[in-house]
Design an enzyme around this catalytic site. Structure first.
Site, PDB file in Angstrom:
ATOM      1  N   CYS A 119       0.837  -1.201   0.000  1.00 26.33           N
ATOM      2  CA  CYS A 119       0.000   0.000   0.000  1.00 26.33           C
ATOM      3  C   CYS A 119       0.877   1.259   0.000  1.00 26.33           C
ATOM      4  O   CYS A 119       0.625   2.204  -0.753  1.00 26.33           O
ATOM      5  CB  CYS A 119      -0.916  -0.014   1.215  1.00 26.33           C
ATOM      6  SG  CYS A 119      -2.017   1.402   1.297  1.00 26.33           S
ATOM      7  N   CYS A 216      -6.098  -2.892   7.405  1.00 29.32           N
ATOM      8  CA  CYS A 216      -7.307  -2.059   7.343  1.00 29.32           C
ATOM      9  C   CYS A 216      -8.502  -2.756   6.698  1.00 29.32           C
ATOM     10  O   CYS A 216      -9.631  -2.537   7.086  1.00 29.32           O
ATOM     11  CB  CYS A 216      -7.011  -0.734   6.641  1.00 29.32           C
ATOM     12  SG  CYS A 216      -6.604  -0.881   4.891  1.00 29.32           S
TER      13      CYS A 216
END
Length: 380
Positions: A119, A216
């Protein structure tokens, strides 16, 4: 007479603070909120940006993972409190293609993926960084616990002052060009308590917000439910076998197992404990063996990002310290380049549970500097 060089501001830029624009990547957590508030208070031209990365429905009301709906709301409140603009960018498609799909493939390939690195590499420090440049920002700041220091050859990446908060393992793939543009204002703090004290000082609503523990997009740490949605076949039952292929039992889906696991195999009556040594998704098999099969000395690494001063392949070997998991301390190793982006790492003391899909991060054994890292790509 020597020319008067322009004075550098606290971000190391030769401009007055009020004329220096900074994009702050805001997750809605306390760390990035403090960075934004501190820079705004110092007088910088701050723009807060939050990425909407995924929508779980349920996750929108869930605390404890970054970038969900509540966190966007929290980031916006910080921007309102400190009086700077805040934007939310929809990166769901990018995130799914660059991070989530590979996470599922990697996990089912018997790896233990680290999606936070991908990410940072493929979304935050690539697309978001480009957005910051499009906004004419002079630099981009994040709430990561890592230090950027100026060295003889330019900016260097160093571990955080607080070893317990250090995030260098997740940022090894930051390139020299990105490092030129990035700033990490929290890296020098000695504890998380200092960060929370700053949040309270600025009157931020997130001062007591708990740290995010989970990946997440994996609510409550439940990998299996996420993988099942992405790759339904991985939940199908199959056999548990030893390294000779002898069937020892059955399982209810490869996705429920990880390499190195001992508990919960459901195989009784054994003298010596067995561990998961490999996952064969195609054959729907969980392969188990004795603990010594988990011990690794030679680790093949590829996709190397090198941050040293000399070219990576200019030497036949480097003496380094390496981390093969984020939770382990660096261990002594010899790094042998095979090309500019591939290497073999020899661990002086063999480690257990070295798994493809994890990162192997290189540290200078004599300082706090991060020399780069790469991806472990197959077990021996």
């Amino acid at each position: 007479m020597p020319l008067d060089l322009p004075k550098l501001n606290s971000l190391g830029l030769p401009k007055p603070v009020s004329q220096t624009r900074v994009v702050v990547a805001m997750s809605g957590g306390v760390d990035s909120s403090v960075v934004a508030a501190q820079l705004a208070e110092e007088g910088y031209d701050v723009i807060g940006v939050t990425l909407q990365l995924y929508d779980h429905g349920a996750a929108l009301a869930k605390k404890g993972a970054c970038c969900a709906g509540l966190d966007i709301h929290d980031a916006r409140r910080v921007a309102e409190t400190m009086g700077f603009p805040h934007y939310v960018l929809d990166y769901e498609n990018v995130f799914r293609e660059a991070v989530i799909d590979e996470f599922a493939e990697s996990y089912l390939g018997g790896a233990t993926p680290v999606p936070c690195i991908r990410c940072n590499e493929r979304v935050k420090f690539k697309d978001l960084l480009q957005t910051a440049k499009d906004l004419d920002a002079d630099c981009m700041a994040t709430g990561h616990y890592i230090q950027r220091k100026m060295g003889a050859q330019g900016p260097e990446l160093h571990s955080a002052a607080d070893a317990n908060r250090d995030q260098s393992y997740f940022l090894f793939s930051t390139t020299p060009e990105q490092l030129d543009y990035l700033r990490f204002p929290l890296g020098h703090l000695s504890s998380k308590a200092e960060t929370r004290a700053l949040a309270a000082k600025y009157g931020l609503s997130v001062a007591d917000k708990p740290d995010s523990q989970d990946i997440c997009f994996v609510p409550n740490g439940n990998y299996a439910s996420v993988i099942e949605k992405l790759r339904p076949g991985a939940a199908e039952p199959g056999e548990i076998v030893d390294t000779d292929g002898k069937v020892l039992g059955t399982h209810n889906g490869v996705l429920h197992y990880t390499v190195g696991q001992r508990r919960g195999l459901g195989i009784g009556g054994l003298v010596d404990p067995l561990y998961v040594v490999k996952l064969d998704v195609d054959a729907k098999r969980v392969i188990v063996g004795p603990k010594e099969l988990l011990s690794t000395r030679i680790v093949p690494v590829r996709e190397i990002n090198w941050l040293g001063d000399e070219p990576f392949d200019s030497r036949s070997e480097w003496t380094v310290s390496v981390k093969v998991r984020s939770t382990r301390p660096p261990r002594e190793a010899i790094l042998r380049p095979l090309s500019a982006t591939e290497a073999e790492v020899e661990l002086i003391t063999p480690e257990e549970g070295v798994s493809p899909g994890q990162a192997c991060v290189f540290y200078d054994p004599d300082s706090t500097r991060i020399l780069g890292g790469g991806w472990i790509w197959r077990g021996h």
